[in-house]
Design a protein around this motif. Structure first.
Motif, PDB file in Angstrom:
ATOM      1  N   SER B  16       0.847  -1.205   0.000  1.00 56.10           N
ATOM      2  CA  SER B  16       0.000   0.000   0.000  1.00 56.10           C
ATOM      3  C   SER B  16       0.876   1.247   0.000  1.00 56.10           C
ATOM      4  N   MET B  17       1.990   1.184   0.708  1.00 54.94           N
ATOM      5  CA  MET B  17       2.896   2.340   0.768  1.00 54.94           C
ATOM      6  C   MET B  17       3.530   2.601  -0.602  1.00 54.94           C
ATOM      7  N   ARG B  18       3.856   1.511  -1.304  1.00 47.30           N
ATOM      8  CA  ARG B  18       4.416   1.672  -2.660  1.00 47.30           C
ATOM      9  C   ARG B  18       3.395   2.370  -3.550  1.00 47.30           C
ATOM     10  N   GLN B  19       2.131   1.929  -3.432  1.00 41.11           N
ATOM     11  CA  GLN B  19       1.095   2.508  -4.285  1.00 41.11           C
ATOM     12  C   GLN B  19       0.777   3.954  -3.910  1.00 41.11           C
ATOM     13  N   ILE B  20       0.852   4.249  -2.615  1.00 42.82           N
ATOM     14  CA  ILE B  20       0.615   5.627  -2.164  1.00 42.82           C
ATOM     15  C   ILE B  20       1.772   6.516  -2.640  1.00 42.82           C
ATOM     16  N   ASN B  21       2.949   5.932  -2.749  1.00 41.41           N
ATOM     17  CA  ASN B  21       4.136   6.639  -3.241  1.00 41.41           C
ATOM     18  C   ASN B  21       4.346   7.984  -2.532  1.00 41.41           C
ATOM     19  N   PRO B  22       4.599   7.926  -1.223  1.00 41.26           N
ATOM     20  CA  PRO B  22       4.702   9.176  -0.460  1.00 41.26           C
ATOM     21  C   PRO B  22       5.960   9.964  -0.818  1.00 41.26           C
ATOM     22  N   ASP B  23       5.973  11.244  -0.480  1.00 33.62           N
ATOM     23  CA  ASP B  23       7.166  12.059  -0.734  1.00 33.62           C
ATOM     24  C   ASP B  23       8.288  11.683   0.226  1.00 33.62           C
ATOM     25  N   LYS B  48      11.241   2.057  -7.406  1.00 31.72           N
ATOM     26  CA  LYS B  48       9.809   1.793  -7.622  1.00 31.72           C
ATOM     27  C   LYS B  48       8.930   2.927  -7.093  1.00 31.72           C
ATOM     28  N   VAL B  49       9.518   3.775  -6.245  1.00 35.63           N
ATOM     29  CA  VAL B  49       8.785   4.916  -5.691  1.00 35.63           C
ATOM     30  C   VAL B  49       9.671   6.164  -5.791  1.00 35.63           C
ATOM     31  N   ASP B  50       9.059   7.315  -5.622  1.00 33.33           N
ATOM     32  CA  ASP B  50       9.826   8.578  -5.696  1.00 33.33           C
ATOM     33  C   ASP B  50      10.172   9.088  -4.308  1.00 33.33           C
ATOM     34  N   THR B  51      10.035   8.232  -3.330  1.00 33.71           N
ATOM     35  CA  THR B  51      10.132   8.653  -1.924  1.00 33.71           C
ATOM     36  C   THR B  51      11.552   8.968  -1.487  1.00 33.71           C
ATOM     37  N   GLU B  52      11.666   9.999  -0.674  1.00 31.81           N
ATOM     38  CA  GLU B  52      12.902  10.291   0.042  1.00 31.81           C
ATOM     39  C   GLU B  52      12.830   9.475   1.336  1.00 31.81           C
ATOM     40  N   TYR B  53      13.693   8.479   1.472  1.00 32.36           N
ATOM     41  CA  TYR B  53      13.667   7.626   2.672  1.00 32.36           C
ATOM     42  C   TYR B  53      14.705   8.146   3.646  1.00 32.36           C
ATOM     43  N   VAL B  54      14.250   8.658   4.772  1.00 30.49           N
ATOM     44  CA  VAL B  54      15.182   9.220   5.747  1.00 30.49           C
ATOM     45  C   VAL B  54      15.525   8.135   6.763  1.00 30.49           C
ATOM     46  N   THR B  55      16.788   7.703   6.738  1.00 27.18           N
ATOM     47  CA  THR B  55      17.204   6.695   7.721  1.00 27.18           C
ATOM     48  C   THR B  55      17.656   7.451   8.965  1.00 27.18           C
ATOM     49  N   VAL B  56      16.931   7.223  10.025  1.00 30.54           N
ATOM     50  CA  VAL B  56      17.146   7.975  11.261  1.00 30.54           C
ATOM     51  C   VAL B  56      17.786   7.090  12.318  1.00 30.54           C
ATOM     52  N   GLU B  57      18.197   7.696  13.431  1.00 27.89           N
ATOM     53  CA  GLU B  57      18.877   6.904  14.461  1.00 27.89           C
ATOM     54  C   GLU B  57      17.944   6.434  15.563  1.00 27.89           C
ATOM     55  N   SER B  58      16.674   6.836  15.516  1.00 29.70           N
ATOM     56  CA  SER B  58      15.724   6.370  16.530  1.00 29.70           C
ATOM     57  C   SER B  58      14.317   6.704  16.069  1.00 29.70           C
ATOM     58  N   SER B  70       6.303  16.809   6.807  1.00 25.98           N
ATOM     59  CA  SER B  70       4.898  17.101   6.560  1.00 25.98           C
ATOM     60  C   SER B  70       4.660  18.618   6.597  1.00 25.98           C
ATOM     61  N   ALA B  71       5.267  19.273   7.571  1.00 31.83           N
ATOM     62  CA  ALA B  71       5.133  20.734   7.656  1.00 31.83           C
ATOM     63  C   ALA B  71       5.771  21.408   6.440  1.00 31.83           C
ATOM     64  N   ALA B  72       6.804  20.761   5.908  1.00 35.08           N
ATOM     65  CA  ALA B  72       7.461  21.317   4.720  1.00 35.08           C
ATOM     66  C   ALA B  72       6.533  21.280   3.519  1.00 35.08           C
ATOM     67  N   GLY B  73       5.555  20.360   3.564  1.00 39.12           N
ATOM     68  CA  GLY B  73       4.572  20.311   2.476  1.00 39.12           C
ATOM     69  C   GLY B  73       4.565  19.003   1.731  1.00 39.12           C
ATOM     70  N   SER B  74       4.877  17.892   2.410  1.00 43.30           N
ATOM     71  CA  SER B  74       4.892  16.619   1.687  1.00 43.30           C
ATOM     72  C   SER B  74       4.024  15.556   2.348  1.00 43.30           C
ATOM     73  N   ARG B  75       3.693  14.569   1.544  1.00 36.38           N
ATOM     74  CA  ARG B  75       2.922  13.411   2.024  1.00 36.38           C
ATOM     75  C   ARG B  75       3.916  12.477   2.708  1.00 36.38           C
ATOM     76  N   VAL B  76       3.588  12.097   3.956  1.00 35.26           N
ATOM     77  CA  VAL B  76       4.564  11.383   4.774  1.00 35.26           C
ATOM     78  C   VAL B  76       3.970  10.137   5.412  1.00 35.26           C
ATOM     79  N   LEU B  77       4.716   9.029   5.336  1.00 36.41           N
ATOM     80  CA  LEU B  77       4.297   7.794   5.993  1.00 36.41           C
ATOM     81  C   LEU B  77       5.417   7.291   6.896  1.00 36.41           C
TER      82      LEU B  77
END
Ligand code: SF4
Ligand code: SF4
Lengths: 98, 393
Positions: B16-23, B48-58, B70-77
């Motif tokens: 579903s996340m692939r299909q939603i293709n979040p920013d 397969k998606v245009d998503t920016e994947y942020v790898t975080v430490e926690s 999200s506040a910046a203006g993007s769709r976020v999952l």
């Protein structure tokens, strides 16, 4: 006093839509120590201008002229950071400022 | 034609996340959610998606990054479980308070201690008052469907709230089930393009997020948020109706399973509701009028609709896969009994904690509960109100 807006009037998420609205917030009312500037000792390095968290150090032609007391909250950071010999800024209790 | 696939709950949500293709997705792996975020990372790596994947430490950073994006203006999952959810805690009310419609899958897992990686609803039940919309899912199909609807609900201009989609850890997240998937184009059309409100990246109209609001504005901000959450009920139903047109699958505030003429009923959430419904079918064959109420929308809690659905039932068992320690009643018990308050002749109610840490809830266990309910309905005597089901004492 300014009329406060209702919950329906403010932007959602308490976002602030007007830039620079902190200008309306006079932090000078917090102050119980006032920075007193000694022009003789000052070398105009502008360290105080860099460090002041409220942008209160007024500079003209590269020289410190005064502190904006409407916003100066008396934190004393400017005095602490001033590198001039013998310190060009002294924090004086408001009641003894004269 | 819908695509039919055999997938685990984690696969289904990742799909579903692939299909939603979040920013933006910012997530941190934690069992049993790990597979989900790994699979999505693979979609990103394979283009397969245009998503920016942020790898975080926690997880605290994950939710912080989600709110910022999200506040910046993007769709976020994002997605999490258990301790990861707990580590996000500080940020959860910030997401709802800033009205950033982050969508998060929570793969339910027990809190420590003792350490346990299996299913309890401690995480989402603990976070039920964080100001998020909460949708619960019985199986992979529901988790998939809830995800797609969640995007529409949370991002709606009348709502603008973050949404949690919960599914049971391991029982659903790691079990392969058959489900129907929409094609990519239909999902894209259903959710529509992301529309931002006061995006930080709009340099022509600078705004401030997360500023101070003291005695003068804090309460107005909270009232506004509270009203948005309560009013989201109508939008949730509207989106469900539209989704039904697209898929044929119907969703409401809760599932009413044979309640209309029922004398005894169980209120139960997520995967265990499947067992309860099966038992109801068996009991119905024997002429026992049993039913199940399975909450789907937990926030906003549909008090009036639940009162309406349960008012004529004689005895009800409210069962939770978590405890509200010291309350003497689990979260759903408190909600349902407050929904029943004011009825002149309210149903008798009992409360069970069941299945903690992934303990099996067996068909016999549910039969036992209905047996007790039938007894209560007959005698009018409730007995012990609050009980751990099947615990060795
Ligand atoms: S830091 Fe001291 S010496 Fe430097 S400009 Fe300020 S008052 Fe003058
Ligand atoms: S006391 Fe603090 S606020 Fe006032 S001028 Fe110095 S640094 Fe700025």
């Amino acid at each position: 006093m300014k009329k406060l807006k209702s919950a329906r009037e403010i932007p959602i998420g308490t976002a602030i839509e007007d830039a620079g609205c902190s200008r309306e917030y006079h932090t000078g009312s917090w102050r119980n120590f006032r920075p007193i500037h000694d022009k003789e000792k000052c070398v105009n390095c502008l360290t105080c201008w860099i460090y002041c968290p409220d942008g209160c150090v007024q500079v003209k032609d590269g020289k410190v002229v005064e502190f904006d007391l409407k916003y100066c909250k008396g934190c004393g950071i400017c005095a602490e950071e001033c590198p001039a010999k013998g310190k060009a800024i002294t924090m004086v209790p408001e009641e003894k400022k004269e | 034609m819908p695509r039919v696939a055999a997938m685990t709950g984690n696969n289904a949500v990742a799909e579903s996340m692939r299909q939603i293709n979040p920013d933006v997705v910012a997530a941190y792996p934690i069992t049993p959610q790990t597979e989900l975020s790994e699979e999505f990372a693979e979609f990103v790596a394979n283009g397969k998606v245009d998503t920016e994947y942020v790898t975080v430490e926690s997880e605290h950073s994950a939710m912080s990054a989600c709110i910022g994006a999200s506040a910046a203006g993007s769709r976020v999952l994002t997605a999490t479980s258990s301790a990861g959810f707990a580590l996000m805690w500080e940020m959860l009310p910030i997401a709802s308070g800033t009205r950033t419609p982050v969508i998060m899958t929570v793969v339910n897992r027990a809190f420590s201690a003792p350490i346990n990686i299996h299913c309890s609803h401690d995480d989402t039940m603990g976070g039920r008052d964080a100001g998020w919309i909460q949708l619960y899912s019985e199986n992979s199909q529901e988790a998939y469907d809830n995800m797609i609807q969640a995007v529409r609900i949370g991002e709606d201009m009348s709502v603008r709230l973050p949404v949690m989609v919960a599914m049971d850890g391991f029982i659903i997240s790691h079990a392969v089930e058959r489900l129907e998937l929409l094609d990519d184009e239909s999902v894209k059309k259903f959710i529509g393009p992301y529309q931002s409100v006061n995006p930080l990246l709009d340099t022509k109209k600078p705004v401030t997020y997360g500023a101070l609001a003291l005695q003068d504005y804090y309460m107005e901000s909270k009232w506004q948020q509270s009203a948005a959450l309560l009013n989201s009920k109508a939008k949730i139903l509207e989106v469900a109706a539209e989704y039904k047109k697209l898929t044929g699958r119907s969703y409401g505030l809760f599932e009413n399973y044979k309640l209309d003429d029922a004398e005894v009923a169980i209120v139960i959430i997520n995967s265990a509701a499947g067992v309860a419904k099966m038992v109801v079918d068996e009991l119905r064959e024997k002429g026992i009028k049993a039913g199940v109420l399975q909450p789907r929308v937990y926030r906003p809690f549909p008090h009036e609709e639940i009162r309406e659905a349960l008012k004529n039932i004689k005895a009800i068992a409210i069962m939770d896969r978590t405890d509200a320690f010291g309350a003497g009643g689990t979260p759903t018990f408190t909600e349902v009994t407050s929904a029943l308050y004011g009825l002149t002749n309210p149903p008798k109610v009992i409360n069970y904690v069941y299945g903690l840490g992934g303990r099996d809830i067996r068909v016999e266990d549910i039969h036992g509960v209905y047996q007790r309910l039938t007894e209560i309905a007959k005698t009018g005597k409730t007995g012990k109100m609050f009980e751990y089901l099947g615990v060795r004492k």
